[in-house]
Design a protein around this motif. Structure first.
Motif, PDB file in Angstrom:
ATOM      1  N   SER A   1       6.984  28.655  48.852  1.00  0.00           N
ATOM      2  CA  SER A   1       6.952  29.601  49.973  1.00  0.00           C
ATOM      3  C   SER A   1       6.395  28.956  51.233  1.00  0.00           C
ATOM      4  N   ARG A   2       5.576  27.921  51.082  1.00  0.00           N
ATOM      5  CA  ARG A   2       4.924  27.305  52.229  1.00  0.00           C
ATOM      6  C   ARG A   2       5.535  25.950  52.602  1.00  0.00           C
TER       7      ARG A   2
ATOM      8  N   SER B   1       6.900  35.675  51.628  1.00  0.00           N
ATOM      9  CA  SER B   1       5.809  35.987  50.699  1.00  0.00           C
ATOM     10  C   SER B   1       6.215  35.652  49.272  1.00  0.00           C
ATOM     11  N   THR B   2       5.226  35.379  48.448  1.00  0.00           N
ATOM     12  CA  THR B   2       5.502  35.119  47.033  1.00  0.00           C
ATOM     13  C   THR B   2       6.077  36.360  46.361  1.00  0.00           C
TER      14      THR B   2
ATOM     15  N   SER C   1       3.841  29.574  45.158  1.00  0.00           N
ATOM     16  CA  SER C   1       3.078  29.501  46.405  1.00  0.00           C
ATOM     17  C   SER C   1       3.415  28.236  47.186  1.00  0.00           C
TER      18      SER C   1
END
Length: 345
Positions: A193-194, A254-255, A190
């Motif tokens: 991804s960000r 997206s994960t 997570s």
């Protein structure tokens, strides 16, 4: 990166939209019943055809606000509310009308009938604990909603050679950049991804992880090989906000997409071990430990709140294991294949 600037974070996604509700966004919906005691007003049990979950709207809103006040992560909020909604759906009643016996019955239902995974089971129980303790304030002893014993399984660790094969396997440059970033810096899926473009701080030689688990920022590594790859990737992709943008405009990858890219890379590399994105984080920690990096430094890089969490990698770092001589080797020379023993004179 070439045009680095100060990080500028987008405002968090509204938590009220995490699950289904009576809005146009999740219509059409069917009201199945109006239930619940007058103490908290009418509770609408709704089946959303688009979201596919039951929603006890008034109680859901109260629990949502309680979670927001305590600054729970959006993923945790979604999991807790989804678990409580499933609990209400199972009995067709408001949780306020249910007690310890129904909770126990539901726990057995999850284990014996649905056969949910341990992690899903724990999320459901944690959601019920939160609901009854912090939202309903009912006098149900927490010991009446027990958590199971955690399975103490050691993670499967990829060798450096296997990691190398995985990182070069993807034909897509973006996938190679994502997987290499995960192994080189050790973030959660997570978190990678960000990542945003300014999070690659070449001036300081670090990668910034913003708003990680527990809403904490931290720094991790930015090795030269990774920086070189990311510069090539940047010139190819030209990301403006998210370092790894997703298919939807303005959204990060997206994960789930990272998961599939990781599985495909392992398959293409001919790796038979069960591999997922967290495997690269495990490999990052284990390989650092085997290289002599101290446990406290690895804890900081991984963002673990407790050193005990990081210490589990002591059990999988096999430098000491490989250097240990088996007692079998200390016996007199044996020919185990033929079953003969050669006595020394």
């Amino acid at each position: 990166m070439a045009d680095e600037s100060q990080p500028c974070r987008a405002s968090p996604r509204p938590l009220a939209g995490v699950l289904g509700c009576l809005t146009a966004a999740c219509a059409p919906a069917v009201v199945l019943a109006v239930i619940g005691p007058p103490s908290i007003g009418p509770l609408l049990v709704v089946w959303s055809r688009t979201k596919g979950v039951f929603v006890v709207t008034a109680l859901r809103q109260r629990m949502l606000e309680d979670l927001q006040i305590r600054n729970y992560a959006p993923g945790t909020v979604a999991a807790y509310i989804r678990g409580v909604a499933a609990f209400a759906k199972h009995f067709g009643k408001s949780p306020e009308l249910l007690g310890p016996e129904q909770i126990r019955e539901y726990q057995l239902h999850l284990i014996k009938e649905k056969g949910v995974s341990l992690s899903s089971y724990i999320q459901s129980i944690c959601g019920l604990r939160f609901l009854y303790t912090n939202t309903l304030h009912l006098q149900i002893g927490i010991e009446r909603i027990p958590l199971p014993r955690y399975e103490k399984k050691l993670p499967v660790i990829l060798s450096p050679e296997e990691v190398g094969l995985m990182l070069v396997a993807p034909k897509n440059l973006g996938h190679r950049a994502i997987l290499t970033t995960m192994y080189a810096t050790g973030p959660r899926v997570s978190e990678v991804s960000r990542l945003k473009v300014p999070d690659i701080d070449s001036g300081r030689g670090v990668t910034w992880i913003r708003g990680g688990k527990g809403h904490k920022d931290r720094q991790t590594l930015l090795p030269p090989k990774l920086l070189e790859l990311l510069r090539v990737y940047y010139r190819w992709k030209r990301p403006t906000d998210w370092l790894f943008p997703g298919e939807k405009p303005g959204q990060p990858i997206s994960t789930k997409a990272i998961y599939y890219a990781c599985k495909q890379a392992a398959k293409d590399a001919g790796i038979s071990k069960p591999v997922h994105p967290h495997s690269l984080r495990h490999a990052f920690a284990t390989h650092l430990l085997e290289a002599g990096v101290n446990l406290r430094t690895i804890q900081l890089l991984l963002g673990h709140a407790k050193l005990e969490t990081t210490a589990r990698y002591l059990h999988v770092a096999d430098t000491a294991v490989r250097a240990t001589i088996s007692p079998l080797e200390l016996l007199n020379p044996l020919d185990i294949v033929t079953g003969r023993q050669h006595l020394s004179t």
